[in-house]
Design a protein around this motif. Structure first.
Motif, PDB file in Angstrom:
ATOM      1  N   LYS A 157     -10.037 -10.207  -7.633  1.00 50.43           N
ATOM      2  CA  LYS A 157     -10.820  -9.110  -8.220  1.00 50.43           C
ATOM      3  C   LYS A 157     -10.113  -8.454  -9.412  1.00 50.43           C
ATOM      4  O   LYS A 157     -10.534  -7.398  -9.876  1.00 50.43           O
ATOM      5  CB  LYS A 157     -11.108  -8.055  -7.139  1.00 50.43           C
ATOM      6  N   PHE A 190      -7.927  -9.994  -2.982  1.00 50.92           N
ATOM      7  CA  PHE A 190      -7.637  -8.841  -3.849  1.00 50.92           C
ATOM      8  C   PHE A 190      -7.265  -9.315  -5.250  1.00 50.92           C
ATOM      9  O   PHE A 190      -7.724  -8.775  -6.253  1.00 50.92           O
ATOM     10  CB  PHE A 190      -6.514  -8.016  -3.216  1.00 50.92           C
ATOM     11  N   ASN A 248      -2.239  -1.032   9.502  1.00 54.80           N
ATOM     12  CA  ASN A 248      -2.883  -1.239   8.210  1.00 54.80           C
ATOM     13  C   ASN A 248      -1.871  -1.845   7.263  1.00 54.80           C
ATOM     14  O   ASN A 248      -0.690  -1.598   7.401  1.00 54.80           O
ATOM     15  CB  ASN A 248      -3.333   0.091   7.602  1.00 54.80           C
ATOM     16  N   GLU A 283      -5.861  -1.463  -2.381  1.00 54.75           N
ATOM     17  CA  GLU A 283      -6.804  -1.580  -1.267  1.00 54.75           C
ATOM     18  C   GLU A 283      -6.042  -1.505   0.030  1.00 54.75           C
ATOM     19  O   GLU A 283      -4.892  -1.917   0.101  1.00 54.75           O
ATOM     20  CB  GLU A 283      -7.500  -2.954  -1.319  1.00 54.75           C
ATOM     21  N   GLN A 284      -6.705  -0.959   1.037  1.00 58.17           N
ATOM     22  CA  GLN A 284      -6.105  -0.933   2.372  1.00 58.17           C
ATOM     23  C   GLN A 284      -6.888  -1.872   3.276  1.00 58.17           C
ATOM     24  O   GLN A 284      -8.116  -1.882   3.237  1.00 58.17           O
ATOM     25  CB  GLN A 284      -6.137   0.493   2.908  1.00 58.17           C
ATOM     26  N   VAL A 285      -6.188  -2.658   4.041  1.00 55.14           N
ATOM     27  CA  VAL A 285      -6.832  -3.620   4.932  1.00 55.14           C
ATOM     28  C   VAL A 285      -6.325  -3.368   6.340  1.00 55.14           C
ATOM     29  O   VAL A 285      -5.120  -3.213   6.548  1.00 55.14           O
ATOM     30  CB  VAL A 285      -6.463  -5.079   4.525  1.00 55.14           C
ATOM     31  N   ARG A 287      -1.329  -2.340   2.902  1.00 57.07           N
ATOM     32  CA  ARG A 287      -1.841  -1.981   1.585  1.00 57.07           C
ATOM     33  C   ARG A 287      -1.473  -3.051   0.587  1.00 57.07           C
ATOM     34  O   ARG A 287      -0.362  -3.577   0.615  1.00 57.07           O
ATOM     35  CB  ARG A 287      -1.242  -0.641   1.140  1.00 57.07           C
ATOM     36  N   GLU A 318      -4.382  -0.378  -9.149  1.00 57.98           N
ATOM     37  CA  GLU A 318      -5.483  -0.457  -8.179  1.00 57.98           C
ATOM     38  C   GLU A 318      -4.906  -0.800  -6.826  1.00 57.98           C
ATOM     39  O   GLU A 318      -3.928  -1.562  -6.753  1.00 57.98           O
ATOM     40  CB  GLU A 318      -6.455  -1.588  -8.570  1.00 57.98           C
TER      41      GLU A 318
END
Ligand code: ADP
Length: 462
Positions: free
Chosen positions: A127, A124, A76, A97-99, A78, A95
């Motif tokens: 956004k 990302f 993963n 996100e994990q991908v 981040r 903020e």
């Protein structure tokens, strides 16, 4: 089971072989300090690589603006953004996100992998909402945490030595990973660039220092283990080309490779011999999360075979598979306070498919405790070794005032007994008075924000 030895002698021998009385801890701390000095003297001078991080500017709290972080260390990655508001406002917004990386990309070309990462980062960034604001005329700056072996050559360049952890991407080894990412972002016309290439321990130290000026050491205890600390430039003989005027720099110890004077058992030696890196990372194999469960499993197999743990010489078939018993399992068993040890029973049943009686369950808990205790206490001795080295060089500036050791990683976070044993060893080694000055604490936001903070502290625009 008339012909079995019984479990008692095996347990007694295990506890004896794993014992970490004060003289053993003291030896480990002293040897850690010695190995650090040898590694700072010349490259290859010691088990400890003592890698220069090129990070010699830590966050102060005054940083302002919008910064990004990218953390690539496994399957993963981040991505994170943070809006920094300076001394008063601090972290205004954050903020992340994990991908997950598609499995086929782990075997792809370097361009394909970095194009995928750049694309995810770009999406990302698009956004970015109203809480975030980039300063006029600036590109978005990224702190890039890259947890694979690199030979760093500046704060924003590092040559990949080799991929690990299952990655077999072609064409990256020998190349600068920052250039690889920057080029991928350029190909997509993105206004983002890497300002700091960061090891995960260094990110943790930066994150801790942002909140606390006394943070001097960071230790990660997760699947693996590593530590870094603030070193004085004039205490690094192998540093010949000074990159900046800063009197300090962060040194990444790579302490997982330490091996001097550790109390090891037949189970450790066999696990090491069958590992993919025999003879290497011995400290890591004794104290980190990837291995504690596996050591316990090996003890259980022997106790089943010759000690009659599960009756006769019955060895549950599932228990023979390496790494089936994981560190979270042994941790869960140690939390069991029920009279019948019901949680121990269910872990043994789920993992090994074995029905156990109460006396077997008690023995299993004793084994878990023995292995966690040795790991935690040795980790504590390692920390004291680092502090001791820093204190000797600074003539008392570490133990004579408050010093913070920032801790992170799933093992430290989730295993209360391990954490307790670590603290206990530190207190035993330093004594009550001095150990009051040494604050060992979980670092709240981990290495994620730390990397963004290092992008800010090492911004191209300052
Ligand atoms: P990594 O080190 O893989 O980057 P983490 O810092 O999250 O990631 O650590 C994960 C490791 O922490 C696991 O491999 C495991 O060994 C250990 N761990 C996770 N949960 C627990 C738990 N409940 N008890 C003990 N150890 C745990």
């Amino acid at each position: 089971s008339t012909d079995s030895l019984g479990v008692a002698p095996i347990l007694t021998k295990l506890q004896k072989d794993c014992a970490t009385p004060l003289p053993v801890l003291r030896h480990v701390a002293d040897a850690m300090a010695d190995d650090m000095r040898a590694g700072l003297a010349v490259d290859g001078g010691s088990d400890l690589k003592m890698i220069l991080s090129y990070v010699d500017t830590l966050p102060t709290g005054n940083e302002k603006g919008l910064f990004y972080a990218l953390d690539l260390g496994g399957t993963n990655f981040r991505v994170l953004r943070v809006q920094l508001g300076g001394k008063e406002e601090r972290v205004v917004a954050t903020e992340f996100e994990q991908v997950s990386i598609p499995p086929e990309l782990m075997f792809a070309t370097s361009e394909e992998l970095f194009d995928f990462i750049a694309s995810a980062l770009g999406k990302f960034a698009q956004k970015e909402g109203g809480n975030f604001e980039l300063q006029q005329g600036r590109a978005r700056e990224i702190g890039f945490t890259f947890s694979f072996p690199v030979k760093q050559t500046s704060i924003r360049t590092g040559i990949l030595i080799k991929w690990t952890k299952g990655f077999a991407v072609s064409g990256t080894a020998g190349k600068d990973v920052v250039a690889c990412l920057n080029e991928a972002m350029e190909r997509r016309g993105m206004d983002m660039q890497v300002s700091a290439l960061v090891n995960d321990t260094v990110g943790t130290l930066a994150g801790a220092r942002y909140w606390d000026d006394d943070a001097m050491v960071a230790v990660i205890l997760g699947t693996g283990t590593n530590a870094c600390y603030v070193e004085r430039v004039d205490a690094i003989p192998k540093l010949t080309k000074r990159m900046s005027k800063s009197p300090i720099t962060i040194v990444n110890t790579e302490w997982g490779a330490f091996s001097n004077g550790l109390p090891l058992t037949e189970f450790d030696r066999e696990m090491d011999a069958e590992s993919i890196n025999p003879g290497e990372q011995i400290f890591e194999k004794t104290i980190s999360g990837m291995y504690l469960g596996e050591i316990v499993r090996r003890v259980l197999v022997k106790m089943a075979k010759v000690g009659g743990l599960f009756g006769g010489s019955y060895v549950p078939e599932k228990l023979v598979t390496p790494f089936v018993l994981r560190t979270p399992d042994i941790c869960a068993m140690q939390q069991d306070t029920s009279r019948d040890l019901e949680a121990v029973e269910s872990v043994l049943y789920d993992v090994a498919g074995v029905k156990s009686d109460l006396s077997a369950r008690k023995t299993v808990v004793d084994i878990c405790d023995t292995i966690a205790k040795r790991g935690g206490r040795l980790a504590g001795a390692g920390i004291v070794g680092i502090l001791q080295k820093m204190d000797e060089d600074s003539k008392g500036l570490i133990f004579g005032k408050r010093t913070v050791v920032a801790m992170d990683g799933g093992l430290y976070e989730h295993y209360p007994q391990y954490r307790g044993y670590l603290q206990e060893a530190v207190t035993e080694l330093l004594g009550l008075e001095i150990s009051k000055n040494v604050v060992i604490e979980h670092s709240k936001d981990g290495s994620g924000i730390g990397a963004a903070l290092l992008a800010a502290a090492n911004s191209k625009y300052e």
